[in-house]
Design a protein around this motif. Structure first.
Motif, PDB file in Angstrom:
ATOM      1  N   PRO A  14       0.833  -1.215   0.000  1.00  0.00           N
ATOM      2  CA  PRO A  14       0.000   0.000   0.000  1.00  0.00           C
ATOM      3  C   PRO A  14       0.864   1.261   0.000  1.00  0.00           C
ATOM      4  CG  PRO A  14      -0.798  -1.577   1.618  1.00  0.00           C
ATOM      5  CD  PRO A  14       0.519  -2.102   1.133  1.00  0.00           C
ATOM      6  N   LYS A  15       0.281   2.351  -0.466  1.00  0.00           N
ATOM      7  CA  LYS A  15       0.986   3.633  -0.490  1.00  0.00           C
ATOM      8  C   LYS A  15       1.503   3.974   0.913  1.00  0.00           C
ATOM      9  CE  LYS A  15       0.192   8.549  -1.403  1.00  0.00           C
ATOM     10  NZ  LYS A  15       0.498   8.989  -0.037  1.00  0.00           N
ATOM     11  N   ILE A  16       2.763   4.377   0.964  1.00  0.00           N
ATOM     12  CA  ILE A  16       3.380   4.708   2.249  1.00  0.00           C
ATOM     13  C   ILE A  16       2.936   6.111   2.674  1.00  0.00           C
ATOM     14  CG2 ILE A  16       5.559   5.108   3.463  1.00  0.00           C
ATOM     15  CD1 ILE A  16       6.848   3.093   1.514  1.00  0.00           C
ATOM     16  N   ASP A  17       2.290   6.198   3.821  1.00  0.00           N
ATOM     17  CA  ASP A  17       1.825   7.488   4.327  1.00  0.00           C
ATOM     18  C   ASP A  17       2.948   8.270   5.009  1.00  0.00           C
ATOM     19  OD1 ASP A  17      -0.824   6.913   3.546  1.00  0.00           O
ATOM     20  OD2 ASP A  17      -1.182   5.804   5.395  1.00  0.00           O
ATOM     21  N   GLU A  18       3.832   7.537   5.697  1.00  0.00           N
ATOM     22  CA  GLU A  18       4.861   8.221   6.483  1.00  0.00           C
ATOM     23  C   GLU A  18       6.057   7.296   6.703  1.00  0.00           C
ATOM     24  OE1 GLU A  18       5.184  10.591  10.805  1.00  0.00           O
ATOM     25  OE2 GLU A  18       3.583   9.124  10.447  1.00  0.00           O
ATOM     26  N   VAL A  19       7.257   7.875   6.665  1.00  0.00           N
ATOM     27  CA  VAL A  19       8.492   7.161   6.994  1.00  0.00           C
ATOM     28  C   VAL A  19       9.130   7.885   8.168  1.00  0.00           C
ATOM     29  CG1 VAL A  19      10.782   6.438   6.208  1.00  0.00           C
ATOM     30  CG2 VAL A  19       8.854   6.458   4.596  1.00  0.00           C
ATOM     31  N   SER A  20       9.499   7.151   9.209  1.00  0.00           N
ATOM     32  CA  SER A  20      10.127   7.803  10.355  1.00  0.00           C
ATOM     33  C   SER A  20      11.120   6.853  11.020  1.00  0.00           C
ATOM     34  CB  SER A  20       9.074   8.254  11.371  1.00  0.00           C
ATOM     35  OG  SER A  20       8.272   7.159  11.781  1.00  0.00           O
ATOM     36  N   LYS A  21      12.112   7.436  11.690  1.00  0.00           N
ATOM     37  CA  LYS A  21      13.108   6.637  12.400  1.00  0.00           C
ATOM     38  C   LYS A  21      12.481   6.005  13.635  1.00  0.00           C
ATOM     39  CE  LYS A  21      17.593   8.667  11.231  1.00  0.00           C
ATOM     40  NZ  LYS A  21      18.821   9.297  11.808  1.00  0.00           N
ATOM     41  N   LYS A  23      -1.957   4.866  19.311  1.00  0.00           N
ATOM     42  CA  LYS A  23      -1.934   6.327  19.144  1.00  0.00           C
ATOM     43  C   LYS A  23      -2.535   6.725  17.810  1.00  0.00           C
ATOM     44  CE  LYS A  23       1.141  10.347  19.268  1.00  0.00           C
ATOM     45  NZ  LYS A  23       2.533  10.819  19.457  1.00  0.00           N
ATOM     46  N   LEU A  24      -2.168   5.974  16.757  1.00  0.00           N
ATOM     47  CA  LEU A  24      -2.652   6.299  15.416  1.00  0.00           C
ATOM     48  C   LEU A  24      -4.152   6.050  15.273  1.00  0.00           C
ATOM     49  CD1 LEU A  24       0.253   4.801  13.273  1.00  0.00           C
ATOM     50  CD2 LEU A  24      -0.287   7.228  13.538  1.00  0.00           C
ATOM     51  N   SER A  25      -4.651   5.055  16.006  1.00  0.00           N
ATOM     52  CA  SER A  25      -6.064   4.717  15.888  1.00  0.00           C
ATOM     53  C   SER A  25      -6.903   5.291  17.028  1.00  0.00           C
ATOM     54  CB  SER A  25      -6.243   3.193  15.836  1.00  0.00           C
ATOM     55  OG  SER A  25      -5.688   2.571  16.972  1.00  0.00           O
ATOM     56  N   ALA A  26      -6.309   6.214  17.785  1.00  0.00           N
ATOM     57  CA  ALA A  26      -7.039   6.837  18.890  1.00  0.00           C
ATOM     58  C   ALA A  26      -8.259   7.589  18.370  1.00  0.00           C
ATOM     59  CB  ALA A  26      -6.124   7.793  19.650  1.00  0.00           C
ATOM     60  N   ILE A  27      -9.288   7.631  19.182  1.00  0.00           N
ATOM     61  CA  ILE A  27     -10.527   8.287  18.786  1.00  0.00           C
ATOM     62  C   ILE A  27     -10.813   9.462  19.705  1.00  0.00           C
ATOM     63  CG2 ILE A  27     -13.034   7.992  18.632  1.00  0.00           C
ATOM     64  CD1 ILE A  27     -12.577   5.121  17.851  1.00  0.00           C
ATOM     65  N   ASP A  28     -11.129  10.590  19.111  1.00  0.00           N
ATOM     66  CA  ASP A  28     -11.591  11.736  19.883  1.00  0.00           C
ATOM     67  C   ASP A  28     -13.030  11.429  20.291  1.00  0.00           C
ATOM     68  OD1 ASP A  28     -12.513  14.121  20.887  1.00  0.00           O
ATOM     69  OD2 ASP A  28     -12.030  15.317  19.115  1.00  0.00           O
ATOM     70  N   PHE A  29     -13.247  11.215  21.577  1.00  0.00           N
ATOM     71  CA  PHE A  29     -14.571  10.786  22.055  1.00  0.00           C
ATOM     72  C   PHE A  29     -15.667  11.737  21.577  1.00  0.00           C
ATOM     73  CE2 PHE A  29     -18.040   9.992  24.941  1.00  0.00           C
ATOM     74  CZ  PHE A  29     -17.973   8.624  25.180  1.00  0.00           C
ATOM     75  N   ASP A  30     -15.374  13.019  21.585  1.00  0.00           N
ATOM     76  CA  ASP A  30     -16.389  14.007  21.191  1.00  0.00           C
ATOM     77  C   ASP A  30     -16.697  13.961  19.694  1.00  0.00           C
ATOM     78  OD1 ASP A  30     -16.640  14.931  23.785  1.00  0.00           O
ATOM     79  OD2 ASP A  30     -15.054  16.421  23.555  1.00  0.00           O
ATOM     80  N   ALA A  31     -15.849  13.257  18.938  1.00  0.00           N
ATOM     81  CA  ALA A  31     -16.060  13.178  17.487  1.00  0.00           C
ATOM     82  C   ALA A  31     -16.711  11.853  17.072  1.00  0.00           C
ATOM     83  CB  ALA A  31     -14.733  13.350  16.761  1.00  0.00           C
ATOM     84  N   TYR A  83      13.619   1.757  10.271  1.00  0.00           N
ATOM     85  CA  TYR A  83      12.657   2.820   9.965  1.00  0.00           C
ATOM     86  C   TYR A  83      11.238   2.270  10.026  1.00  0.00           C
ATOM     87  CZ  TYR A  83      16.562   5.671   8.380  1.00  0.00           C
ATOM     88  OH  TYR A  83      17.731   6.395   8.327  1.00  0.00           O
ATOM     89  N   GLU A  84      10.347   3.103  10.512  1.00  0.00           N
ATOM     90  CA  GLU A  84       8.930   2.736  10.565  1.00  0.00           C
ATOM     91  C   GLU A  84       8.238   3.209   9.297  1.00  0.00           C
ATOM     92  OE1 GLU A  84       5.355   5.023  12.330  1.00  0.00           O
ATOM     93  OE2 GLU A  84       6.228   3.922  14.025  1.00  0.00           O
ATOM     94  N   LEU A  85       7.415   2.347   8.730  1.00  0.00           N
ATOM     95  CA  LEU A  85       6.572   2.712   7.600  1.00  0.00           C
ATOM     96  C   LEU A  85       5.124   2.675   8.064  1.00  0.00           C
ATOM     97  CD1 LEU A  85       8.091   0.419   4.791  1.00  0.00           C
ATOM     98  CD2 LEU A  85       8.780   2.745   5.395  1.00  0.00           C
ATOM     99  N   ARG A  86       4.393   3.747   7.792  1.00  0.00           N
ATOM    100  CA  ARG A  86       2.959   3.760   8.131  1.00  0.00           C
ATOM    101  C   ARG A  86       2.164   3.717   6.843  1.00  0.00           C
ATOM    102  NH1 ARG A  86      -0.791   7.765   8.540  1.00  0.00           N
ATOM    103  NH2 ARG A  86       0.763   9.443   8.441  1.00  0.00           N
ATOM    104  N   VAL A  87       1.258   2.739   6.738  1.00  0.00           N
ATOM    105  CA  VAL A  87       0.408   2.602   5.560  1.00  0.00           C
ATOM    106  C   VAL A  87      -1.046   2.459   6.014  1.00  0.00           C
ATOM    107  CG1 VAL A  87       2.275   1.476   4.282  1.00  0.00           C
ATOM    108  CG2 VAL A  87       0.560   0.073   5.429  1.00  0.00           C
ATOM    109  N   ASN A  88      -1.981   2.697   5.100  1.00  0.00           N
ATOM    110  CA  ASN A  88      -3.411   2.568   5.422  1.00  0.00           C
ATOM    111  C   ASN A  88      -3.772   3.273   6.721  1.00  0.00           C
ATOM    112  OD1 ASN A  88      -3.925   1.042   3.111  1.00  0.00           O
ATOM    113  ND2 ASN A  88      -3.535  -0.896   4.157  1.00  0.00           N
ATOM    114  N   GLU A  89      -3.163   4.436   6.944  1.00  0.00           N
ATOM    115  CA  GLU A  89      -3.420   5.315   8.081  1.00  0.00           C
ATOM    116  C   GLU A  89      -2.824   4.818   9.396  1.00  0.00           C
ATOM    117  OE1 GLU A  89      -7.536   6.371   8.380  1.00  0.00           O
ATOM    118  OE2 GLU A  89      -7.549   7.394   6.447  1.00  0.00           O
ATOM    119  N   SER A  90      -2.983   3.524   9.710  1.00  0.00           N
ATOM    120  CA  SER A  90      -2.509   3.091  11.026  1.00  0.00           C
ATOM    121  C   SER A  90      -1.862   1.706  11.035  1.00  0.00           C
ATOM    122  CB  SER A  90      -3.661   3.124  12.041  1.00  0.00           C
ATOM    123  OG  SER A  90      -4.706   2.271  11.626  1.00  0.00           O
TER     124      SER A  90
END
Length: 245
Positions: free
Chosen positions: A45-52, A99-107, A59-66
């Motif tokens: 899947p398309k890589i959303d973010e690359v970080s150390k 953290k990536l899949s956290a939900i804002d309760f009010d939302a 390196y961490e790869l983030r795909v599909n949002e979380s």
């Protein structure tokens, strides 16, 4: 002798130059990883973010949002699994996904849930449940001991086709909360009913997006996510913690 302001200015300029070089190197490294993996693994899947990561060379790869993968600096290897900090005894992958899949309760899309208010209703929680989930039944029976709470229940029929039928009948009942408790607490099935049940489809899509893969999954007002059936005592602890957010 150099003027103090001039010296400070040179130091700042040097620091800015160093930061620019570091940023440039990081961007170049990221570009290498993206290019190599895209060429070698076109199905990735398309890589959303690359970080150390805290681990040298990883390196961490983030795909599909979380979703999380790991790779080396050249994209020569791809790892799917948990990164464990053995010194801190922490699952870094799990923490990151939470953290990536956290939900804002009010939302939360409360229009797709039914709500029960007990006592003053000041404390709040949301629960994602399947009517055929045995753990959910145990959870609901324990939840009867908790008062002064507002409970938003999201039906996610994920266990069987029968879960869909039961969820539709409960959602379409005149009193959704009563129909739910009749079934979950008293084993009295809801009467067959029909109405617009598109909320159930939206709940399933929402659950997929936020990695809600098991029932019950409970969210408290401070954003804390608790998977699985927890006791009334633990519910009280979480509600007290959320109230002090």
């Amino acid at each position: 002798m150099k003027h103090p302001r001039l010296t400070a200015g040179l130091r700042l300029a040097g620091l800015a130059g160093l930061l620019a070089c570091t940023l440039g190197a990081a961007l170049a490294q990221e570009a290498v990883i993206r290019k190599n993996l895209a060429e070698r693994l076109p199905a990735l899947p398309k890589i959303d973010e690359v970080s150390k990561t805290p681990m040298n060379g990883l390196y961490e790869l983030r795909v599909n949002e979380s979703e999380i993968f790991y790779t080396d600096a050249e994209g020569n290897f791809l790892i799917q699994g948990n990164l464990i900090d053995t010194r801190g005894k922490r699952n870094l992958t799990e923490e990151r996904v939470e953290k990536l899949s956290a939900i804002d309760f009010d939302a939360l899309p409360l229009k797709d849930a039914f709500t029960q208010v007990r006592g003053n209703g000041k404390r709040k929680m949301a629960v994602f449940e399947d009517p055929n989930c045995g753990y959910c039944k145990r959870f609901e029976r324990d939840l009867q001991k908790v008062n002064d709470v507002t409970i938003h229940t999201f039906l996610i029929p994920i266990l069987s086709a029968d879960s869909v039928d039961k969820s539709k009948n409960i959602w379409c009942a005149k009193d959704k909360g009563k129909a739910w408790l009749d079934w979950m607490v008293r084993d009295q099935a809801a009467a067959k009913a029909s109405c617009d049940t598109s909320a159930l489809e939206r709940n399933l899509a929402f659950s997929k997006k936020y990695k809600i893969t098991g029932t019950p999954t409970v969210f408290f007002a401070n954003g804390t996510r608790v998977p699985g059936a927890i006791s009334a005592q633990d519910i009280e602890k979480q509600l007290a913690s959320a109230a002090g957010k």
